[in-house]
Motif scaffolding. Sequence first.
Motif, mmCIF file in Angstrom:
data_model
loop_
_atom_site.group_PDB
_atom_site.id
_atom_site.type_symbol
_atom_site.label_atom_id
_atom_site.label_comp_id
_atom_site.label_asym_id
_atom_site.label_seq_id
_atom_site.Cartn_x
_atom_site.Cartn_y
_atom_site.Cartn_z
ATOM 1 N N GLY A 183 0.813 -1.168 0.169
ATOM 2 C CA GLY A 183 -0.122 -0.116 -0.007
ATOM 3 C C GLY A 183 0.838 1.398 0.114
ATOM 4 N N PHE A 184 2.255 1.283 -0.189
ATOM 5 C CA PHE A 184 2.953 2.572 -0.220
ATOM 6 C C PHE A 184 2.738 2.923 -1.704
ATOM 7 N N LEU A 185 2.183 3.467 -2.128
ATOM 8 C CA LEU A 185 2.107 3.978 -3.705
ATOM 9 C C LEU A 185 3.196 4.850 -4.076
ATOM 10 N N ARG A 186 3.825 5.746 -3.426
ATOM 11 C CA ARG A 186 4.987 6.455 -3.746
ATOM 12 C C ARG A 186 6.144 5.764 -3.793
ATOM 13 N N PHE A 187 6.408 4.780 -2.891
ATOM 14 C CA PHE A 187 7.422 3.807 -2.925
ATOM 15 C C PHE A 187 7.393 2.970 -4.247
ATOM 16 N N ASN A 188 6.127 2.361 -4.314
ATOM 17 C CA ASN A 188 5.709 1.384 -5.681
ATOM 18 C C ASN A 188 6.178 2.202 -6.718
ATOM 19 N N ARG A 189 5.818 3.340 -7.065
ATOM 20 C CA ARG A 189 6.191 4.069 -8.069
ATOM 21 C C ARG A 189 7.934 4.030 -8.460
ATOM 22 N N ILE A 190 8.431 4.443 -7.450
ATOM 23 C CA ILE A 190 9.914 4.319 -7.538
ATOM 24 C C ILE A 190 10.408 2.923 -7.823
ATOM 25 N N TRP A 191 9.833 2.024 -7.324
ATOM 26 C CA TRP A 191 10.327 0.643 -7.068
ATOM 27 C C TRP A 191 9.926 -0.119 -8.608
ATOM 28 N N LEU A 192 8.810 0.169 -9.052
ATOM 29 C CA LEU A 192 8.655 -0.345 -10.564
ATOM 30 C C LEU A 192 9.355 0.172 -11.703
ATOM 31 N N LEU A 193 9.707 1.410 -11.460
ATOM 32 C CA LEU A 193 10.636 2.038 -12.309
ATOM 33 C C LEU A 193 12.057 1.515 -12.408
ATOM 34 N N LEU A 194 12.525 1.113 -11.167
ATOM 35 C CA LEU A 194 14.014 0.839 -10.896
ATOM 36 C C LEU A 194 14.023 -0.742 -11.168
ATOM 37 N N LEU A 195 12.775 -1.495 -11.284
ATOM 38 C CA LEU A 195 12.682 -2.854 -11.418
ATOM 39 C C LEU A 195 13.561 -3.580 -12.628
ATOM 40 N N PRO A 196 13.722 -2.940 -13.722
ATOM 41 C CA PRO A 196 14.721 -3.395 -14.624
ATOM 42 C C PRO A 196 16.158 -3.344 -14.392
ATOM 43 N N LEU A 197 16.445 -2.124 -13.712
ATOM 44 C CA LEU A 197 18.025 -1.961 -13.151
ATOM 45 C C LEU A 197 18.089 -3.330 -12.050
ATOM 46 N N VAL A 198 17.142 -3.229 -10.927
ATOM 47 C CA VAL A 198 17.271 -4.545 -10.019
ATOM 48 C C VAL A 198 17.499 -5.888 -10.504
ATOM 49 N N SER A 199 16.633 -6.132 -11.492
ATOM 50 C CA SER A 199 16.934 -7.436 -12.220
ATOM 51 C C SER A 199 18.293 -7.349 -12.746
ATOM 52 N N MET A 200 18.659 -6.388 -13.360
ATOM 53 C CA MET A 200 20.113 -6.590 -14.052
ATOM 54 C C MET A 200 21.020 -6.574 -12.991
ATOM 55 N N ILE A 201 21.049 -6.140 -11.727
ATOM 56 C CA ILE A 201 21.984 -6.363 -10.823
ATOM 57 C C ILE A 201 21.948 -7.920 -10.432
ATOM 58 N N ILE A 202 20.673 -8.475 -10.228
ATOM 59 C CA ILE A 202 20.822 -9.714 -9.821
ATOM 60 C C ILE A 202 21.279 -10.691 -10.931
ATOM 61 N N TRP A 203 21.149 -10.395 -12.223
ATOM 62 C CA TRP A 203 21.355 -11.012 -13.302
ATOM 63 C C TRP A 203 22.894 -11.053 -13.512
ATOM 64 N N LEU A 204 23.548 -10.030 -13.328
ATOM 65 C CA LEU A 204 25.032 -10.060 -13.703
ATOM 66 C C LEU A 204 25.876 -10.988 -13.191
ATOM 67 N N PRO A 205 25.778 -11.306 -11.711
ATOM 68 C CA PRO A 205 26.730 -12.447 -11.403
ATOM 69 C C PRO A 205 26.541 -13.788 -11.902
#
Length: 394
Positions: free
Chosen positions: A28-50
């Motif tokens: 239910g944290f809508l403002r945080f959700n907005r930031i998190w959703l936009l950063l999701l591809p970068l987070v996935s890339m950080i997990i994927w790189l190793p």
Amino acid sequence: MNLQDIILFQVMLGLAVGLTEWVILRAGFLRFNRIWLLLLPLVSMIIWLPLSGSIPGTQFAQVLPEIQVSLTPYEATSGWSFMSVLILAYLSISAFFFVRSWLRVGALFRKGQVAPNGLSPYSVRFVDGQPTQSFWKTIFLNPKDRCEPWILAHEEAHIQQFHSLDLIWVQIFWALNWINPLMWRWRMLVRQNHEYLADRAVLDQPSSSKNDYIRLLLDKAFDTRHFSVGHTFSWNSLTFKRIKMINQAQKRSPLKMGLGLGSILFLGLWIAACNPTTPSPVNPEETAEEKSHKKVDQPPSFEGGNQALFAWLGKELKYPEDCKETGIEGKVVVAFVINAEGGIEQAEIKQSVHELLDAEALRVVNAMPKWVPGMHDGQSVSVKYQLPIMFAMN
């Protein structure tokens, strides 16, 4: 990056989207959700790189495309390879999706008639036959909604919070990854969260009425049918989710938020632990073949590319006369190492057909000119290869 690395990245994206939707967004944290959703591809890339380059099943010699040797002379063609055509087709579809979204926005600007001043502090254009929506600092207003101040307030909230910038980023990344079904879901989740934020902005106004606003949403539930790079007040498939979010606007769960972020952090730490970056001990008795890198940052390349390589092979390979007379044919697979200087070594037969065909394949491989060596961590390294050669009478 090879095909398996690309597939792994898409899997990482899918896992991140799944965890986000089922845990984090429900907090239910809508403002945080907005930031998190936009950063999701970068987070996935950080997990994927190793994991990139260390997928089980990729630790084999790189295999060159098969070359055929027949009784007719080899002629190099200037056509594209299948993979090149596939990549071009994929990128063409990506470009189509991206351009189509902008054409839709452009159509709204062309068809929209400038509304008189006073309706909104932002630019307003009347668009018949379209649901009310907004993009950047312009509201495209259905004339039927001109007397609905809450609809205007909703679209103004999208503009004030710069949601159009989010959608531009989302549209670019989605267009490049359209083949992943969960990318379509991710795009929808971003827009869904935008609608929640705009609804909350309207209901935070002193003159707003939650019940009247919900009735307005239901009245406008069937006005739109497609996605565009813009925000639409009435979005049929989302209406009841918006109503549910309005009714539980004050219910937030830090526990769900912590659980979601903790799950993603655990996944990243687990991958890092399974893929240590410390170098393995060097065995001085290792052979050149054992030392050859099976995964490199930049693979070796034949001078002039694969087209030149196969033109050279086709010119040098000769069908043994004795095999011609007896009709012997089949596929010979030669394994070899391109060393750090670009030379050929450790050539051996991995798949044999006949001693004469094997000998001809080995002769030509050993006679190949030097390659541009492969690179790994900024240094020239040895790389293993396999070359399948098909000897065929026809």
